[in-house]
Design a protein around this motif. Structure first.
Motif, mmCIF file in Angstrom:
data_model
loop_
_atom_site.group_PDB
_atom_site.id
_atom_site.type_symbol
_atom_site.label_atom_id
_atom_site.label_comp_id
_atom_site.label_asym_id
_atom_site.label_seq_id
_atom_site.Cartn_x
_atom_site.Cartn_y
_atom_site.Cartn_z
ATOM 1 N N ALA A 16 44.573 31.321 39.332
ATOM 2 C CA ALA A 16 43.581 31.034 40.367
ATOM 3 C C ALA A 16 43.761 29.587 40.819
ATOM 4 O O ALA A 16 44.401 28.797 40.129
ATOM 5 N N PRO A 17 43.200 29.224 41.975
ATOM 6 C CA PRO A 17 43.337 27.841 42.446
ATOM 7 C C PRO A 17 42.814 26.788 41.463
ATOM 8 O O PRO A 17 43.276 25.660 41.464
ATOM 9 N N ASN A 18 41.868 27.163 40.596
ATOM 10 C CA ASN A 18 41.347 26.201 39.628
ATOM 11 C C ASN A 18 42.202 26.123 38.365
ATOM 12 O O ASN A 18 41.851 25.432 37.417
ATOM 13 N N GLY A 19 43.334 26.841 38.322
ATOM 14 C CA GLY A 19 44.260 26.778 37.198
ATOM 15 C C GLY A 19 44.028 27.794 36.105
ATOM 16 O O GLY A 19 44.792 27.860 35.147
ATOM 17 N N VAL A 20 42.993 28.606 36.219
ATOM 18 C CA VAL A 20 42.692 29.631 35.230
ATOM 19 C C VAL A 20 43.470 30.887 35.579
ATOM 20 O O VAL A 20 43.571 31.255 36.748
ATOM 21 N N PRO A 21 44.035 31.589 34.585
ATOM 22 C CA PRO A 21 44.765 32.821 34.897
ATOM 23 C C PRO A 21 43.845 33.892 35.478
ATOM 24 O O PRO A 21 42.679 33.982 35.112
ATOM 25 N N TYR A 22 44.400 34.690 36.385
ATOM 26 C CA TYR A 22 43.644 35.818 36.926
ATOM 27 C C TYR A 22 43.504 36.898 35.867
ATOM 28 O O TYR A 22 44.387 37.121 35.048
ATOM 29 N N SER A 23 42.391 37.610 35.921
ATOM 30 C CA SER A 23 42.125 38.725 35.028
ATOM 31 C C SER A 23 42.890 39.959 35.495
ATOM 32 O O SER A 23 43.295 40.054 36.653
ATOM 33 N N GLU A 24 43.041 40.921 34.601
ATOM 34 C CA GLU A 24 43.626 42.195 35.004
ATOM 35 C C GLU A 24 42.587 43.073 35.692
ATOM 36 O O GLU A 24 42.912 44.087 36.281
ATOM 37 N N LYS A 25 41.324 42.659 35.640
ATOM 38 C CA LYS A 25 40.230 43.394 36.274
ATOM 39 C C LYS A 25 40.078 42.964 37.732
ATOM 40 O O LYS A 25 40.339 41.830 38.093
ATOM 41 N N SER A 26 39.632 43.893 38.569
ATOM 42 C CA SER A 26 39.462 43.636 39.995
ATOM 43 C C SER A 26 37.986 43.451 40.328
ATOM 44 O O SER A 26 37.136 44.230 39.873
ATOM 45 N N LYS A 27 37.672 42.438 41.148
ATOM 46 C CA LYS A 27 36.272 42.231 41.518
ATOM 47 C C LYS A 27 35.785 43.300 42.485
ATOM 48 O O LYS A 27 34.603 43.617 42.505
ATOM 49 N N VAL A 28 36.686 43.910 43.252
ATOM 50 C CA VAL A 28 36.294 44.998 44.161
ATOM 51 C C VAL A 28 35.873 46.218 43.349
ATOM 52 O O VAL A 28 34.828 46.826 43.615
ATOM 53 N N VAL A 29 36.664 46.564 42.341
ATOM 54 C CA VAL A 29 36.317 47.704 41.487
ATOM 55 C C VAL A 29 35.008 47.430 40.756
ATOM 56 O O VAL A 29 34.119 48.285 40.699
ATOM 57 N N ALA A 30 34.860 46.220 40.201
ATOM 58 C CA ALA A 30 33.635 45.860 39.487
ATOM 59 C C ALA A 30 32.425 45.919 40.422
ATOM 60 O O ALA A 30 31.370 46.435 40.049
ATOM 61 N N GLY A 31 32.567 45.423 41.643
ATOM 62 C CA GLY A 31 31.461 45.436 42.592
ATOM 63 C C GLY A 31 31.060 46.834 43.021
ATOM 64 O O GLY A 31 29.874 47.147 43.118
ATOM 65 N N VAL A 32 32.047 47.683 43.273
ATOM 66 C CA VAL A 32 31.746 49.059 43.693
ATOM 67 C C VAL A 32 31.116 49.839 42.538
ATOM 68 O O VAL A 32 30.151 50.591 42.746
ATOM 69 N N LEU A 33 31.631 49.650 41.336
ATOM 70 C CA LEU A 33 31.016 50.305 40.177
ATOM 71 C C LEU A 33 29.577 49.842 40.004
ATOM 72 O O LEU A 33 28.683 50.646 39.733
ATOM 73 N N GLN A 34 29.361 48.544 40.175
ATOM 74 C CA GLN A 34 28.015 47.999 40.024
ATOM 75 C C GLN A 34 27.092 48.489 41.133
ATOM 76 O O GLN A 34 25.918 48.748 40.901
ATOM 77 N N LEU A 35 27.619 48.645 42.331
ATOM 78 C CA LEU A 35 26.817 49.103 43.460
ATOM 79 C C LEU A 35 26.323 50.532 43.262
ATOM 80 O O LEU A 35 25.160 50.843 43.498
ATOM 81 N N PHE A 36 27.214 51.406 42.795
ATOM 82 C CA PHE A 36 26.860 52.812 42.675
ATOM 83 C C PHE A 36 26.325 53.207 41.302
ATOM 84 O O PHE A 36 25.557 54.159 41.194
#
Length: 90
Positions: A16-36
Motif C-alpha cells: 500500500a502507499p503507506n508501506g504496509v503489505p496488501y491483504s489477500e482479502k478484498s474490501k469490495v467482497v468484505a463490503g458486499v458481504l457486510q451489506l447483505f
C-alpha cells in the motif's frame, strides 16, 4: 533490458502507499458481504475481526444500523484493514 521483478514473499499482492503489505482479502467482497449479511457479521468474519463480528451477530448488526455503516466504511474507506493490520485490496 530490464527483467521482471520477482514477487515479494512477504507481500504477494504488493504494498500500500503507506508501506504496509496488501491483504489477500478484498474490501469490495468484505463490503458486499457486510451489506447483505451484516446482521450476522459476515463481512467482519471475512476480514478476521472475530470480536467485532460476534458483537454484530449478538446485536443483529446493531439492529441493522451498525451493519449498514460498517458496510459503507468497508466499501469507501481507504484505510480498512484485516485482522493482521494489512490494508484490504481494492
Amino acid at each position: 533490458m530490464s527483467f521482471p521483478q520477482q514477487p515479494d514473499a512477504n507481500a504477494p499482492f504488493g504494498y500500500a502507499p503507506n508501506g504496509v503489505p496488501y491483504s489477500e482479502k478484498s474490501k469490495v467482497v468484505a463490503g458486499v458481504l457486510q451489506l447483505f449479511l451484516g446482521c450476522f457479521g459476515v463481512g467482519r468474519f471475512y476480514t478476521g475481526h472475530t470480536g467485532m463480528a460476534i458483537g454484530q451477530l449478538l446485536t443483529c448488526g446493531g439492529l441493522g444500523v451498525w451493519a449498514l455503516i460498517d458496510a459503507i466504511m468497508l466499501l469507501v474507506g481507504s484505510n480498512t484493514t484485516d485482522s493482521q493490520g494489512r490494508v484490504l485490496r481494492g
